[in-house]
Design an enzyme around this catalytic site. Structure first.
Site, PDB file in Angstrom:
ATOM      1  N   CYS A 118      53.164  80.719  -9.424  1.00  0.00           N
ATOM      2  CA  CYS A 118      53.603  81.986 -10.120  1.00  0.00           C
ATOM      3  C   CYS A 118      52.860  82.029 -11.427  1.00  0.00           C
ATOM      4  O   CYS A 118      52.703  83.444 -11.522  1.00  0.00           O
ATOM      5  CB  CYS A 118      54.926  81.518 -10.373  1.00  0.00           C
ATOM      6  SG  CYS A 118      56.181  83.127 -11.176  1.00  0.00           S
ATOM      7  N   CYS A 214      63.133  78.298 -10.365  1.00  0.00           N
ATOM      8  CA  CYS A 214      64.069  79.354 -10.542  1.00  0.00           C
ATOM      9  C   CYS A 214      64.868  79.835  -9.324  1.00  0.00           C
ATOM     10  O   CYS A 214      65.967  80.074  -9.202  1.00  0.00           O
ATOM     11  CB  CYS A 214      63.670  80.480 -11.327  1.00  0.00           C
ATOM     12  SG  CYS A 214      62.052  81.316 -10.365  1.00  0.00           S
TER      13      CYS A 214
END
Length: 373
Positions: A118, A214
């Site tokens: 990410c 997440c």
């Protein structure tokens, strides 16, 4: 604003009037405080949030980032600070480059680190471009890491608070990105950050910290992989180092190298650990702890911030592992003594003191007993 803010340095000169800072705002307390520090510096401050999920996504959970309430929190903070705030939809890019890659790595019998992917793509590459398009002088984030000007340019260093240090997850930050990035929280303890948020009356002052991964609800990796790749539940044999079948498993996605619990094999004379995952045969290979000993790891897709060849370094091969002495020899990272729990798909990050020298992805390992894992 109190004296705690004096450690926040955007490194844009003594007078920030006329400067423009873009802040990556995830909706959490860390990035919100960075936005507050930037706004108080006198620079024009612009908050940018990347929406990475559909608001009703099944993989969204409380305490994550970049969707739903998090975006509303980021907007509320921006309104409180009187700064502009933009939201950009990067859901499809995040799904393709992070979530799908995460699932595919597990299908290959590897142990991925989606947070690094990410940062490499959606967060730094895309935000970097957006900040440049907005005419920013720098891009500031809430990561706990330090950018220090060295003799040959900016260097990446661990955060002063070792409990918050995120340098392992930022090893792929390039020299070009480091020129443009700023990390104002790297010299602060978390308690100071929350104190600033309280002092400024930010709605996120007591918001829980976001989780490392997440998009994984309740830490259930297997459920996420099954949702994306339904074939992930294919069963197979649990075999010993000689290939003898000891039992059956319900899918490679439930196992990682070094795992001991959950094997459910009875009648053993000694504890067994997952030594290797073989996606070709769907086999979980197990062995005694000594079979996990690794003397070297081959590193691919490296990002070096300094020359590391032939150099004595400290290597961190898991996010929670202690750095150990090692030397780079071509593509191979050779450990000064046997290391355990080194898994393909994880990252190896090299340090000299607090300085991050760079790192890369562990492609394969050389076992201490001459077996290639």
């Amino acid at each position: 604003m109190n004296a705690l803010t004096s450690s926040a340095d955007f490194q844009l000169g003594p007078n920030l009037s006329g400067k423009r800072i873009v802040v990556a705002m995830s909706g959490g307390v860390d990035s919100s405080v960075v936005a507050a520090l930037a706004a108080r510096s006198g620079a024009e401050t612009i908050g940018v949030t990347l929406q990475l999920y559909d608001h009703g996504s099944a993989v969204k959970r409380a305490g994550s980032c970049c969707a739903g309430q998090d975006i509303r929190d980021a907007r509320a903070v921006a309104d409180r600070l009187g700064i502009m705030h933009y939201v950009f939809d990067h859901e499809s890019r995040f799904r393709d480059s992070v979530i799908d890659h995460f699932a595919d790595e597990y299908m290959r019998g590897r142990t991925p680190i989606p947070c690094v992917r990410c940062n490499m793509g959606v967060k730094f590459t895309d935000l970097f471009r957006l900040a440049k398009e907005l005419g920013a002088d720098c891009l500031a984030t809430g990561h706990y890491v330090r950018r220090i000007e060295g003799g040959s340019g900016p260097e990446l260093h661990r955060a002063l608070d070792p409990a918050r240090d995120q340098s392992y997850f930022l090893f792929a930050t390039t020299g070009e990105q480091l020129d443009f990035l700023r990390f104002p929280l790297g010299g602060m303890p978390k308690t100071a950050v929350r104190e600033i948020a309280q002092d400024m009356g930010l709605v996120v002052a007591n918001k829980p910290d976001s989780q490392d991964i997440c998009f994984v609800p309740e830490g259930d990796y297997a459920a996420v992989v099954r949702k994306i790749r339904p074939e992930a539940d294919s069963d197979g044999p649990i075999v010993d180092m000689e290939g003898r079948e000891l039992g059956r498993h319900k899918g490679l996605i439930h196992y990682t190298v070094g795992q001991r619990r959950g094997l459910e094999i009875g009648g053993l004379s000694e504890p067994l650990y997952v030594v290797r995952l073989d996606p070709q045969t769907q086999a979980v290979v197990v062995g005694p702890k000594r079979a996990l000993a690794v003397s070297a790891a081959r590193i691919v897709e490296p990002n070096w911030l300094s020359d590391v060849q032939g150099r004595q370094v400290m290597a961190k091969v898991r996010s929670l592992a202690k750095p150990v002495p090692a030397t780079m020899d071509g593509e191979w990272l050779r450990f000064a003594s046997d290391e355990y729990g080194v898994a393909p798909g994880q990252a190896a990050v090299l340090y000299e003191g607090d300085r991050v020298l760079g790192g890369g992805w562990i492609e394969e390992t050389a076992g201490a007993e001459a077996c290639l894992v």
